[in-house]
Design a protein around this motif. Structure first.
Motif, PDB file in Angstrom:
ATOM      1  N   PRO A  32       0.798  -1.233   0.000  1.00  0.00           N
ATOM      2  CA  PRO A  32       0.000   0.000   0.000  1.00  0.00           C
ATOM      3  C   PRO A  32       0.830   1.283   0.000  1.00  0.00           C
ATOM      4  N   SER A  33       2.029   1.244   0.587  1.00  0.00           N
ATOM      5  CA  SER A  33       2.857   2.460   0.632  1.00  0.00           C
ATOM      6  C   SER A  33       3.788   2.566  -0.574  1.00  0.00           C
ATOM      7  N   ARG A  34       3.658   1.635  -1.511  1.00  0.00           N
ATOM      8  CA  ARG A  34       4.453   1.626  -2.745  1.00  0.00           C
ATOM      9  C   ARG A  34       5.965   1.676  -2.497  1.00  0.00           C
ATOM     10  N   ARG A  35       6.414   0.876  -1.533  1.00  0.00           N
ATOM     11  CA  ARG A  35       7.852   0.746  -1.273  1.00  0.00           C
ATOM     12  C   ARG A  35       8.492   0.013  -2.433  1.00  0.00           C
ATOM     13  N   GLU A  36       9.760   0.298  -2.655  1.00  0.00           N
ATOM     14  CA  GLU A  36      10.460  -0.435  -3.702  1.00  0.00           C
ATOM     15  C   GLU A  36      10.857  -1.811  -3.163  1.00  0.00           C
ATOM     16  N   PHE A  37      10.671  -2.826  -3.994  1.00  0.00           N
ATOM     17  CA  PHE A  37      11.099  -4.173  -3.643  1.00  0.00           C
ATOM     18  C   PHE A  37      11.608  -4.847  -4.909  1.00  0.00           C
ATOM     19  N   THR A  38      12.301  -5.963  -4.733  1.00  0.00           N
ATOM     20  CA  THR A  38      12.826  -6.685  -5.885  1.00  0.00           C
ATOM     21  C   THR A  38      12.190  -8.070  -5.965  1.00  0.00           C
ATOM     22  N   ILE A  39      12.013  -8.532  -7.189  1.00  0.00           N
ATOM     23  CA  ILE A  39      11.519  -9.886  -7.428  1.00  0.00           C
ATOM     24  C   ILE A  39      12.574 -10.589  -8.276  1.00  0.00           C
ATOM     25  N   THR A  40      13.063 -11.709  -7.778  1.00  0.00           N
ATOM     26  CA  THR A  40      14.076 -12.479  -8.493  1.00  0.00           C
ATOM     27  C   THR A  40      13.492 -13.827  -8.889  1.00  0.00           C
ATOM     28  N   ARG A  41      13.597 -14.141 -10.156  1.00  0.00           N
ATOM     29  CA  ARG A  41      13.183 -15.450 -10.667  1.00  0.00           C
ATOM     30  C   ARG A  41      14.364 -16.380 -10.397  1.00  0.00           C
ATOM     31  N   VAL A  42      14.206 -17.281  -9.444  1.00  0.00           N
ATOM     32  CA  VAL A  42      15.315 -18.144  -9.040  1.00  0.00           C
ATOM     33  C   VAL A  42      15.408 -19.369  -9.948  1.00  0.00           C
ATOM     34  N   ASP A  43      14.314 -20.138 -10.020  1.00  0.00           N
ATOM     35  CA  ASP A  43      14.301 -21.380 -10.785  1.00  0.00           C
ATOM     36  C   ASP A  43      14.376 -21.075 -12.288  1.00  0.00           C
ATOM     37  N   GLY A  44      15.412 -21.574 -12.927  1.00  0.00           N
ATOM     38  CA  GLY A  44      15.566 -21.393 -14.368  1.00  0.00           C
ATOM     39  C   GLY A  44      16.224 -20.086 -14.763  1.00  0.00           C
ATOM     40  N   CYS A  45      16.565 -19.249 -13.794  1.00  0.00           N
ATOM     41  CA  CYS A  45      17.261 -18.005 -14.132  1.00  0.00           C
ATOM     42  C   CYS A  45      18.491 -17.848 -13.237  1.00  0.00           C
ATOM     43  N   MET A  46      18.292 -17.403 -11.985  1.00  0.00           N
ATOM     44  CA  MET A  46      19.430 -17.194 -11.097  1.00  0.00           C
ATOM     45  C   MET A  46      20.155 -18.515 -10.813  1.00  0.00           C
ATOM     46  N   ILE A  47      19.379 -19.571 -10.608  1.00  0.00           N
ATOM     47  CA  ILE A  47      19.973 -20.896 -10.394  1.00  0.00           C
ATOM     48  C   ILE A  47      19.420 -21.819 -11.465  1.00  0.00           C
ATOM     49  N   GLN A  48      20.324 -22.398 -12.254  1.00  0.00           N
ATOM     50  CA  GLN A  48      19.901 -23.291 -13.333  1.00  0.00           C
ATOM     51  C   GLN A  48      20.461 -24.680 -13.098  1.00  0.00           C
ATOM     52  N   GLY A  49      20.028 -25.599 -13.898  1.00  0.00           N
ATOM     53  CA  GLY A  49      20.583 -26.946 -13.810  1.00  0.00           C
ATOM     54  C   GLY A  49      19.849 -27.810 -12.805  1.00  0.00           C
ATOM     55  N   HIS A  50      20.502 -28.910 -12.446  1.00  0.00           N
ATOM     56  CA  HIS A  50      19.868 -29.931 -11.616  1.00  0.00           C
ATOM     57  C   HIS A  50      20.107 -29.719 -10.130  1.00  0.00           C
ATOM     58  N   VAL A  51      19.986 -28.487  -9.685  1.00  0.00           N
ATOM     59  CA  VAL A  51      20.146 -28.155  -8.276  1.00  0.00           C
ATOM     60  C   VAL A  51      18.751 -27.797  -7.765  1.00  0.00           C
ATOM     61  N   GLU A  52      18.435 -28.233  -6.556  1.00  0.00           N
ATOM     62  CA  GLU A  52      17.135 -27.837  -6.009  1.00  0.00           C
ATOM     63  C   GLU A  52      17.137 -26.337  -5.750  1.00  0.00           C
ATOM     64  N   LYS A  53      16.023 -25.684  -6.111  1.00  0.00           N
ATOM     65  CA  LYS A  53      15.908 -24.239  -5.893  1.00  0.00           C
ATOM     66  C   LYS A  53      14.436 -23.879  -5.812  1.00  0.00           C
ATOM     67  N   CYS A  54      14.168 -22.761  -5.135  1.00  0.00           N
ATOM     68  CA  CYS A  54      12.788 -22.301  -5.025  1.00  0.00           C
ATOM     69  C   CYS A  54      12.433 -21.476  -6.263  1.00  0.00           C
ATOM     70  N   ASP A  55      11.198 -21.010  -6.328  1.00  0.00           N
ATOM     71  CA  ASP A  55      10.741 -20.282  -7.509  1.00  0.00           C
ATOM     72  C   ASP A  55      11.135 -18.805  -7.511  1.00  0.00           C
ATOM     73  N   TYR A  56      10.937 -18.124  -6.377  1.00  0.00           N
ATOM     74  CA  TYR A  56      11.152 -16.676  -6.321  1.00  0.00           C
ATOM     75  C   TYR A  56      11.836 -16.240  -5.036  1.00  0.00           C
ATOM     76  N   MET A  57      12.506 -15.085  -5.121  1.00  0.00           N
ATOM     77  CA  MET A  57      12.985 -14.354  -3.947  1.00  0.00           C
ATOM     78  C   MET A  57      12.426 -12.946  -4.068  1.00  0.00           C
ATOM     79  N   VAL A  58      11.894 -12.438  -2.970  1.00  0.00           N
ATOM     80  CA  VAL A  58      11.387 -11.067  -2.936  1.00  0.00           C
ATOM     81  C   VAL A  58      12.171 -10.339  -1.845  1.00  0.00           C
TER      82      VAL A  58
END
Length: 144
Positions: A32-58
């Motif tokens: 509601p206060s329109r703070r800046e935040f970041t969304i990182t696509r983890v699975d298939g972008c930041m971490i690739q390959g056959h390693v377990e990883k979550c979907d997003y980091m905020v």
């Protein structure tokens, strides 16, 4: 592994919904206060390959090198798998988030069985990873 910056977008949207293609579960960000935040696509972008990883980091920056990092795994039925993906991602969090408080979310399409086993798992996860673990069915909403 791509760089954290290549997989991250900044946002100030008052409402943002994260979901995976074909997934029924979602993670909602209410801002509601329109703070800046970041969304990182983890699975298939930041971490690739056959390693377990979550979907997003905020990431929500609060003050000098501190803030809150939300790790999100949108899953079908396998809560244990979601938990291990969150644990694996915690070991690969970019250095700039080292001092952030970490909240992990396993959002499944079925109701996770409660009871002593689930509670024990949660306590064990939090002790081992210095991060808070939350379960939810279908959706989880945070206000930043």
């Amino acid at each position: 592994m791509m760089s954290y910056k290549d997989c991250t977008e900044k946002s100030q949207h008052p409402k943002k919904v994260l979901r995976d293609k074909g997934s029924k579960s979602c993670f909602e960000i209410d801002n509601p206060s329109r703070r800046e935040f970041t969304i990182t696509r983890v699975d298939g972008c930041m971490i690739q390959g056959h390693v377990e990883k979550c979907d997003y980091m905020v990431g929500v920056h609060e003050e000098e090198e501190k803030g809150v990092l939300h790790l999100v795994e949108l899953k079908g039925k396998k809560l244990d798998k979601a938990i291990s993906q969150l644990e694996s991602t915690l070991q690969r969090v970019p250095e700039e988030f080292e001092r952030y408080r970490k909240l992990c979310y396993a959002i499944t399409t079925v109701i996770p069985k409660g009871g002593p086993r689930a509670m024990k798992k949660k306590v064990e996860f939090e002790r081992k990873n210095s991060a808070i673990l939350k379960y939810s069915t279908m959706r989880y909403k945070v206000t930043i």
